[in-house]
Motif scaffolding. Structure first.
Motif, PDB file in Angstrom:
ATOM      1  N   GLU A  39       0.828  -1.200   0.000  1.00  0.00           N
ATOM      2  CA  GLU A  39       0.000   0.000   0.000  1.00  0.00           C
ATOM      3  C   GLU A  39       0.870   1.261   0.000  1.00  0.00           C
ATOM      4  OE1 GLU A  39      -2.987   2.331   3.086  1.00  0.00           O
ATOM      5  OE2 GLU A  39      -2.802   0.153   3.239  1.00  0.00           O
ATOM      6  N   LYS A  40       1.883   1.274   0.851  1.00  0.00           N
ATOM      7  CA  LYS A  40       2.759   2.443   0.926  1.00  0.00           C
ATOM      8  C   LYS A  40       3.658   2.548  -0.311  1.00  0.00           C
ATOM      9  CE  LYS A  40       4.297   4.065   4.757  1.00  0.00           C
ATOM     10  NZ  LYS A  40       4.989   4.309   6.046  1.00  0.00           N
ATOM     11  N   LEU A  41       4.036   1.413  -0.882  1.00  0.00           N
ATOM     12  CA  LEU A  41       4.848   1.425  -2.098  1.00  0.00           C
ATOM     13  C   LEU A  41       4.099   2.097  -3.236  1.00  0.00           C
ATOM     14  CD1 LEU A  41       7.313   0.579  -3.797  1.00  0.00           C
ATOM     15  CD2 LEU A  41       6.192  -1.651  -4.135  1.00  0.00           C
ATOM     16  N   ARG A  42       2.820   1.775  -3.398  1.00  0.00           N
ATOM     17  CA  ARG A  42       2.029   2.384  -4.479  1.00  0.00           C
ATOM     18  C   ARG A  42       1.928   3.900  -4.282  1.00  0.00           C
ATOM     19  NH1 ARG A  42      -0.649  -2.778  -4.049  1.00  0.00           N
ATOM     20  NH2 ARG A  42      -2.085  -2.033  -2.444  1.00  0.00           N
ATOM     21  N   GLU A 311      23.593  -9.083  -0.195  1.00  0.00           N
ATOM     22  CA  GLU A 311      23.668  -7.638  -0.009  1.00  0.00           C
ATOM     23  C   GLU A 311      22.273  -7.072   0.227  1.00  0.00           C
ATOM     24  OE1 GLU A 311      25.007  -3.592  -2.466  1.00  0.00           O
ATOM     25  OE2 GLU A 311      25.392  -5.574  -3.321  1.00  0.00           O
ATOM     26  N   LEU A 312      22.156  -6.134   1.161  1.00  0.00           N
ATOM     27  CA  LEU A 312      20.871  -5.516   1.467  1.00  0.00           C
ATOM     28  C   LEU A 312      20.519  -4.461   0.425  1.00  0.00           C
ATOM     29  CD1 LEU A 312      21.295  -5.069   5.324  1.00  0.00           C
ATOM     30  CD2 LEU A 312      19.873  -6.763   4.149  1.00  0.00           C
ATOM     31  N   ILE A 313      19.296  -4.555  -0.093  1.00  0.00           N
ATOM     32  CA  ILE A 313      18.761  -3.604  -1.071  1.00  0.00           C
ATOM     33  C   ILE A 313      17.585  -2.887  -0.419  1.00  0.00           C
ATOM     34  CG2 ILE A 313      17.821  -3.307  -3.392  1.00  0.00           C
ATOM     35  CD1 ILE A 313      20.612  -4.578  -3.364  1.00  0.00           C
ATOM     36  N   TYR A 314      17.557  -1.563  -0.492  1.00  0.00           N
ATOM     37  CA  TYR A 314      16.557  -0.784   0.235  1.00  0.00           C
ATOM     38  C   TYR A 314      15.695   0.073  -0.694  1.00  0.00           C
ATOM     39  CZ  TYR A 314      19.353  -1.654   4.479  1.00  0.00           C
ATOM     40  OH  TYR A 314      20.021  -2.222   5.528  1.00  0.00           O
ATOM     41  N   THR A 315      14.400   0.115  -0.384  1.00  0.00           N
ATOM     42  CA  THR A 315      13.463   1.047  -1.017  1.00  0.00           C
ATOM     43  C   THR A 315      12.750   1.824   0.078  1.00  0.00           C
ATOM     44  OG1 THR A 315      13.087  -0.350  -2.964  1.00  0.00           O
ATOM     45  CG2 THR A 315      11.378   1.263  -2.415  1.00  0.00           C
ATOM     46  N   ALA A 316      12.897   3.151   0.057  1.00  0.00           N
ATOM     47  CA  ALA A 316      12.232   3.994   1.047  1.00  0.00           C
ATOM     48  C   ALA A 316      10.760   4.145   0.691  1.00  0.00           C
ATOM     49  CB  ALA A 316      12.898   5.367   1.091  1.00  0.00           C
ATOM     50  N   ILE A 317       9.885   4.034   1.684  1.00  0.00           N
ATOM     51  CA  ILE A 317       8.455   4.269   1.462  1.00  0.00           C
ATOM     52  C   ILE A 317       7.989   5.342   2.451  1.00  0.00           C
ATOM     53  CG2 ILE A 317       7.678   2.171   0.302  1.00  0.00           C
ATOM     54  CD1 ILE A 317       7.285   0.815   2.969  1.00  0.00           C
ATOM     55  N   GLY A 318       7.476   6.412   1.893  1.00  0.00           N
ATOM     56  CA  GLY A 318       7.066   7.544   2.713  1.00  0.00           C
ATOM     57  C   GLY A 318       8.087   8.667   2.729  1.00  0.00           C
ATOM     58  N   ARG A 319       9.206   8.461   2.073  1.00  0.00           N
ATOM     59  CA  ARG A 319      10.288   9.461   2.066  1.00  0.00           C
ATOM     60  C   ARG A 319       9.981  10.568   1.057  1.00  0.00           C
ATOM     61  NH1 ARG A 319      15.684   8.970   3.523  1.00  0.00           N
ATOM     62  NH2 ARG A 319      16.613  11.054   3.522  1.00  0.00           N
ATOM     63  N   GLU A 320      10.302  11.815   1.405  1.00  0.00           N
ATOM     64  CA  GLU A 320       9.972  12.957   0.557  1.00  0.00           C
ATOM     65  C   GLU A 320      11.186  13.573  -0.132  1.00  0.00           C
ATOM     66  OE1 GLU A 320       5.938  14.440   2.912  1.00  0.00           O
ATOM     67  OE2 GLU A 320       7.837  15.496   3.277  1.00  0.00           O
ATOM     68  N   ALA A 321      12.182  14.049   0.623  1.00  0.00           N
ATOM     69  CA  ALA A 321      13.209  14.907   0.031  1.00  0.00           C
ATOM     70  C   ALA A 321      14.250  14.155  -0.791  1.00  0.00           C
ATOM     71  CB  ALA A 321      13.901  15.728   1.117  1.00  0.00           C
ATOM     72  N   SER A 322      14.796  13.051  -0.277  1.00  0.00           N
ATOM     73  CA  SER A 322      15.850  12.308  -0.983  1.00  0.00           C
ATOM     74  C   SER A 322      15.489  10.830  -1.053  1.00  0.00           C
ATOM     75  CB  SER A 322      17.197  12.484  -0.268  1.00  0.00           C
ATOM     76  OG  SER A 322      17.625  13.817  -0.306  1.00  0.00           O
ATOM     77  N   PRO A 323      14.379  10.497  -1.721  1.00  0.00           N
ATOM     78  CA  PRO A 323      13.908   9.104  -1.736  1.00  0.00           C
ATOM     79  C   PRO A 323      14.780   8.226  -2.631  1.00  0.00           C
ATOM     80  CG  PRO A 323      12.547  10.441  -3.174  1.00  0.00           C
ATOM     81  CD  PRO A 323      13.514  11.387  -2.505  1.00  0.00           C
TER      82      PRO A 323
END
Length: 464
Positions: A39-42, A311-323
């Protein structure tokens, strides 16, 4: 958490004092977390489509549309984001790059990475981003044993925009504790004097520096560190806290429990932390970060199952300035477990090293932190201090890897041939590479200070 707005303290911090965790999501089922993440990803994808020049271009070049990504499985269609891309973005469009996705008027804070592998990354934050960082860090500090109303000695550097500085101070305040903001830059003497005067319950800092602090206590304040009343050590920023022999030494010197943190400037201060069980760092922020485990050998995403490495792969959800989406962190980890007595459901890991620190010795992958772990188990014959001397170009050698090891303070130099052979044998048996061990007197290397300890040297030390 944005509904709270900017505040020194989370308004309901007192309700956390007797809680089993900081936030209920830490105990949520994997199914519930997956639904929340999708939900947050969309929502994040819609935000990026409207606001991110960087990701609009990246999606176009990859031949995908934002609406193509609806599920966590779909996320694998998105190409990785590399640190080099972020550096290029920053240099092409200063101050915060093409990947800035918020108006400059909404940015209230910035931080910088340490820059140990190149130019620093400058990260922008909106008000909502700052509250998010505070919330993530609060969960980790709470899991590691810090509680509202605690006095916490700040042992990380407070300089150069490092996330272990101002943002960690903000997080301690946010969770209702009190930060003693001296920092490693303030020096060992002043930090120890603050412990004597203020009697904090906990210390946060880099493990090597916190160890050095304990070793200097008898000289500078006239008593052992274990007599100073510290109950909790929260460490991170470099290898050490998760290495059994190193952890034991820290706990014995301070008479305190030691828990390890993991994070990174690009996503936040910290989002992985050990609990009292001390059996690996939990992912505590799945509502803010989607985490994947990438196996480079098979070029695939693999499940977080006990024994898995990648290796850890990250996707920010909810991030605004530097997503960031599908950001390759460079952190190579091993999964230690998928459940815990504490009830937290996030996988438990230990970081075995960074991919940009990894050396290839006659085809064998070698992390300096793994060498450090073995040397640390060989006390008192050694004092646990070592450095790799990489006297070759790049990260690959066909020769024996030079490893400089400080012998124990009471270890006679006459026994060096026996000790050298024993260390080389242990390294060969455990890590499948041949080392050329060079033994040096105890305290040959400079003691840790505000900067991170670099385990790999490219230039020959002056004392050799």
């Amino acid at each position: 958490m944005a509904e709270f707005g900017m505040t020194y303290r989370r308004p309901d911090f007192k309700s956390k004092i007797g809680a089993s965790c900081w936030h209920d999501v830490e105990h949520s089922s994997h199914v519930d977390i997956s639904h929340l993440q999708e939900e947050k990803l969309r929502r994040q994808l819609k935000y990026l489509e409207e606001n991110s020049e960087f990701y609009r271009r990246k999606f176009t070049e990859a031949g995908i549309k934002f609406e193509d990504i609806q599920t966590l499985k779909d996320l694998q269609k998105v190409p990785f984001t590399y640190k080099t891309e972020i550096r290029d973005s920053l240099s092409e469009a200063p101050p915060f790059g093409h990947h800035r996705a918020a108006d400059m008027s909404d940015i209230i804070q910035m931080q910088a990475s340490s820059g140990t592998t190149g130019s620093p990354s400058y990260v922008a934050m909106t008000e909502n981003d700052v509250v998010m960082w505070n919330e993530m860090s609060a969960r980790c500090l709470f899991a590691g044993g810090i509680r509202p109303n605690d006095l916490v000695l700040h042992g990380f550097s407070l300089a150069k925009g490092f996330v272990g500085g101002v943002p960690l101070t903000q997080a301690v305040q946010y969770m209702g504790a009190v930060d003693v903001p001296i920092g490693a830059d303030g020096g060992v003497d002043r930090l120890l004097r603050a412990i004597v005067d203020l009697k904090p319950r906990a210390i946060i800092g880099a493990p090597n520096f916190i160890l050095h602090l304990a070793e200097k206590a008898p000289e500078l304040v006239g008593c052992k560190a274990s007599d100073l009343g510290i109950e909790r050590l929260i460490v991170g920023g470099e290898p050490g806290g998760g290495i059994p022999a190193f952890r034991r030494k820290l706990e014995e010197l301070w008479g305190a429990k030691c828990c390890e943190l993991l994070g990174g400037t690009d996503l936040g201060v910290t989002y992985w932390s050990e609990c009292d069980d001390q059996s690996g760092m939990h992912m505590l922020c799945p509502d803010y970060i989607i985490t994947e485990l990438y196996d480079e050998a098979s070029d695939s995403i693999i499940p977080f199952e006990k024994g898995a490495e990648g290796e850890l792969i990250y996707t920010a959800i909810g991030r605004e300035a530097s997503p960031l989406m599908r950001f390759r962190s460079g952190d190579h980890i091993e999964v230690l477990g998928t459940d815990c007595a504490c009830g937290r459901t996030g996988p438990k890991i230990r970081c075995t090293g960074r991919t940009d620190d990894m050396l290839i010795v006659r085809g064998a992958n070698v992390f300096p932190s793994a060498i450090q772990s073995i040397i640390g188990d060989m006390t008192p014959e050694t004092n646990g201090v070592m450095r790799v001397f990489a006297d070759f170009e790049g990260h690959t050698t066909q020769g024996n890897l030079k490893v400089i090891v400080e012998r124990g303070a009471d270890q006679p130099a006459e026994k060096d041939p026996i000790l050298k052979s024993e260390i080389e044998t242990r390294l060969r048996n455990a890590l499948v590479f041949r080392a050329e061990v060079i033994l040096v007197p105890a305290d040959s290397f400079d003691k840790p200070g505000a900067a991170k300890v670099a385990l790999t040297l490219r230039e020959k030390p002056e004392f050799l």
